[in-house]
Design an enzyme around this catalytic site. Structure first.
Site, PDB file in Angstrom:
ATOM      1  CG  ASP A  64      -2.183   1.069   1.089  1.00  0.00           C
ATOM      2  OD1 ASP A  64      -1.789   2.190   1.045  1.00  0.00           O
ATOM      3  OD2 ASP A  64      -3.356   0.347   1.103  1.00  0.00           O
ATOM      4  CD  GLN A  89     -10.635   8.619  -4.758  1.00  0.00           C
ATOM      5  OE1 GLN A  89     -11.129   7.773  -5.391  1.00  0.00           O
ATOM      6  NE2 GLN A  89     -10.430   9.925  -4.454  1.00  0.00           N
ATOM      7  CB  SER A 135      -4.247  13.638 -13.455  1.00  0.00           C
ATOM      8  OG  SER A 135      -5.551  13.900 -13.755  1.00  0.00           O
ATOM      9  CD  GLU A 137     -10.049  16.529 -13.593  1.00  0.00           C
ATOM     10  OE1 GLU A 137     -10.279  17.377 -13.042  1.00  0.00           O
ATOM     11  OE2 GLU A 137     -10.711  15.960 -14.337  1.00  0.00           O
ATOM     12  CE1 TYR A 158      -6.481  11.356  -8.896  1.00  0.00           C
ATOM     13  CE2 TYR A 158      -7.055  13.142 -10.383  1.00  0.00           C
ATOM     14  CZ  TYR A 158      -6.511  11.790 -10.173  1.00  0.00           C
ATOM     15  OH  TYR A 158      -5.823  11.036 -11.167  1.00  0.00           O
TER      16      TYR A 158
END
Length: 348
Positions: A64, A89, A135, A137, A158
């Site tokens: 993780d 996420q 990303s 974004e 995010y």
């Protein structure tokens, strides 16, 4: 030349599955990081285990991005030559509901991984090449077309976390000489896209409507424009970044964009349906801060790496519709056979 060893975080996701296939076809020894869960979540890569034609081997490890000790131990065990950090996420709307968790995984997770790589190289005198999944974004409200020098204007937790991770990669590259690259990928879709992401939500709903399994689909902002490509094309760009002589950052995109409304039309027309009869606007699906228009300029990737997108938006939509139509047909057969609780999901 010794065999290349790749470590992929997020291997059970859309991009991870396509990248694993791609690297295995090139003879890599591929190791994937998966989070421990009570249910199996390996649907996208299960077929790789039974493929008799693949050249390399696939291994899975529990781990993780929130566990720095596990990351360090994994590098010692696997000793990768390349790392592809795809774990996250990754749902923008969910990041507003879980901002702290999103930042921990998407932002701090990269710091943990970079520090694990730096420590491993210091004590083992061997270079690891690292790819960080950025990303589009991050550009947020910046005017299109966006390129590598466009200023980030993130509009979600995010996107903020991704921007933080991007600059940490640059900082570690310039401060410690790590071979670390950022791939600033614009939206990339496939039949393996999760059903909560808007393109797959649309193709899944449209094919179920065609089969009479549902009547409506509920969406948010239909005017948002995105640059959509095929995930299978984009993983090749990830690999190419790590084959260059020097690490750098690259925008990966098609260079064109359409609105969600236009994507709806494209999908429903392929099924001879009128989308306006089946789409309802639901305020729950609007973001607190909208991103209106993302369209990338991939000219640097084309010029320096020779990368070009191969799949048009029309071909991509057809690919997704054909796959989801097969799922809807299977679901209808199960329903008629009395299996009302049969699972709807599935990846191809």
């Amino acid at each position: 030349m010794s065999q290349q060893v790749a470590l992929i975080t997020g291997i059970t996701g859309q991009d991870g599955s396509y990248l694993a296939e791609f690297l295995l076809s090139k003879g890599y020894d591929v190791h994937g990081v998966v989070r421990r869960a009570s249910n199996f979540n390996t649907e996208r890569i299960d077929h790789i285990y039974v493929d008799p034609h693949q050249k390399g081997c696939l291994h899975l490890h529990y781990g993780d991005l929130t566990d720095s000790g596990a990351l360090r131990n994994m590098l010692e065990e696997v000793r990768p030559t390349e790392i592809y950090n795809l774990g996250a996420q990754s749902h923008v709307r969910v990041s507003f509901d879980q901002p702290e968790y999103t930042v921990d995984v998407v932002g701090m997770g990269v710091i943990r991984l970079l520090e694990a790589v730096r420590g491993h190289q210091k004590h083992n005198d061997r270079q690891i090449r690292l790819y960080q999944a950025g990303s589009s974004e991050m550009f947020g409200s910046a005017k299109p077309r966006q390129h590598e020098l466009t200023r980030f204007e993130p509009r979600s937790p995010y996107a903020c976390a991704k921007a933080y991770a991007h600059y940490q990669v640059v900082n570690h590259r310039e401060s410690y000489g790590l071979f670390a690259t950022n791939g600033i990928l614009f939206n990339h879709e496939s039949p393996r896209r999760g059903e909560t992401f808007v393109t797959r939500k649309i193709t899944r709903a449209a094919t179920r409507i065609k089969m009479g399994l549902q009547d409506k689909v509920y969406l948010g902002n239909l005017d948002a424009k995105r640059d959509w490509g095929f995930a299978g094309d984009y993983v090749e760009a990830m690999w190419l970044m790590l084959q260059q002589d020097q690490p750098d950052d690259y925008v990966i995109a098609t260079g064109t964009s359409i609105s969600i409304r236009d994507f709806l039309k494209l999908v429903f027309e392929q099924l001879d349906l009128d989308w306006e009869k089946h789409v309802e606007i639901d305020p729950r699906y609007f973001r607190p801060a909208e991103v209106d228009h993302l369209e990338g300029d991939p000219s640097k990737a084309s010029r320096l790496m020779g990368w070009q997108p191969k799949t048009s938006i029309t071909e991509l939509a057809k690919m997704m519709v054909d796959s989801d139509l097969r799922l809807a047909e299977k679901e209808l057969v199960l329903k008629h056979a009395g299996h009302e609780d049969a699972p709807r999901g599935g990846y191809r």
